[in-house]
Design an enzyme around this catalytic site. Structure first.
Site, short mmCIF file in Angstrom:
data_model
loop_
_atom_site.label_atom_id
_atom_site.label_comp_id
_atom_site.label_asym_id
_atom_site.label_seq_id
_atom_site.Cartn_x
_atom_site.Cartn_y
_atom_site.Cartn_z
N TYR A 160 8.30 3.00 2.91
CA TYR A 160 7.01 1.75 2.91
C TYR A 160 5.90 2.75 3.54
CZ TYR A 160 4.65 -2.15 3.26
OH TYR A 160 3.73 -2.97 3.15
N SER A 164 4.12 5.53 1.57
CA SER A 164 3.23 4.80 0.65
C SER A 164 2.27 4.20 0.31
CB SER A 164 4.68 4.00 -0.52
OG SER A 164 4.61 2.79 0.50
N LYS A 165 2.00 3.30 1.75
CA LYS A 165 0.54 2.40 1.95
C LYS A 165 -0.27 3.46 2.86
CE LYS A 165 1.52 -0.93 0.83
NZ LYS A 165 0.97 -2.11 -0.50
#
Length: 250
Positions: free
Chosen positions: A155, A158-159
């Site tokens: 996560y 990706s961010k």
């Protein structure tokens, strides 16, 4: 308020949580809103709610990780309304997973939705915005794209990618009158967060990490999207706005 009268907004991940709040905010301020979701059941529910509120909407079933589905969804918006003025590039997924045990398939899934999906949607909409003479794109990142958090390697990656994707898009698209920014929420209470964290965790998180003494709500983020899409932000591009109750001030 009617800041977005005669504007066309496309919101991905629009059927629940922050995406639903963003779509509702734009619609309440006069925009026609295309609602993109991968869940037919959730899409039907939000469609009924928004129609009852008097909003003009276009529900679209699409998986953002599939470039062909996104291309078709954008084409549908253009065929119905002729343009896209605002893209709220919001769709995303999250769950905890220890780095040492992180499955390759889960890594790919997270990146496919959160980063690849962001790129596919932004590129397709940008091409339309170039044709029409401009537009506004707001990408959903996270404080996890700025600082790390254990059990969220996929996560976080990706961010973090979204932050630099946003800056690069702003550099390349500014000459086409397209503004591109990112929003980085902190802890926002959503259906997704409620699946991951129990009440005891949330209470401790507020006590130890959030100076304002509460978690954020989807409407807190929707207001920032509305600001960035408005004329008040006409000279803002290539930046990230943090919405975290002061968490990163520690």
């Amino acid at each position: 308020m009617s800041r977005f009268s005669n504007k066309i907004a496309l919101v991905t991940g629009a059927s629940r949580g922050i995406g639903k709040a963003i779509a509702g905010r734009f619609a309440a301020e006069g925009a026609k809103v295309a609602l993109v979701s991968h869940s037919m059941e959730e899409l039907n529910q939000v469609e009924q709610q928004f129609i009852a509120a008097g909003y003009e909407i276009l529900p679209l079933l699409a998986d953002v990780s599939d470039a062909d589905q996104i291309e078709r969804a954008v084409e549908q918006v253009i065929s119905v309304w002729g343009r896209i003025d605002i893209l709220a590039n919001n769709a995303g997924i999250a769950w905890e997973e220890d780095f040492l045990e992180l499955k390759h398939s889960n890594w790919r899934k997270m990146l496919d939705v959160n980063l690849n999906g962001m790129f596919y949607t932004a590129q397709q909409v940008s091409r339309q915005m170039v044709k029409q003479g401009g537009g506004i794109i707001i990408n959903m990142s996270s404080t996890n794209g700025i600082v790390g958090e254990a059990k969220y390697a996929h996560y976080n990656a990706s961010k973090g990618g979204i932050v630099l994707l946003t800056k690069t898009m702003a550099l390349e698209l500014g000459s086409y009158n397209i503004r591109v920014n990112a929003v980085c929420p902190g802890y926002i209470q959503t259906p997704m967060s409620e699946v991951i964290d129990d009440a005891e965790f949330v209470e401790a998180y507020i006590r130890n990490k959030i100076p304002l003494g509460r978690v954020g709500m989807p409407e807190d983020v929707a207001g920032v999207f509305a600001f960035l899409a408005s004329n008040d932000a006409a000279f803002i591009t290539g930046t990230t706005i943090v919405v975290d109750g002061g968490q990163l001030a520690f």
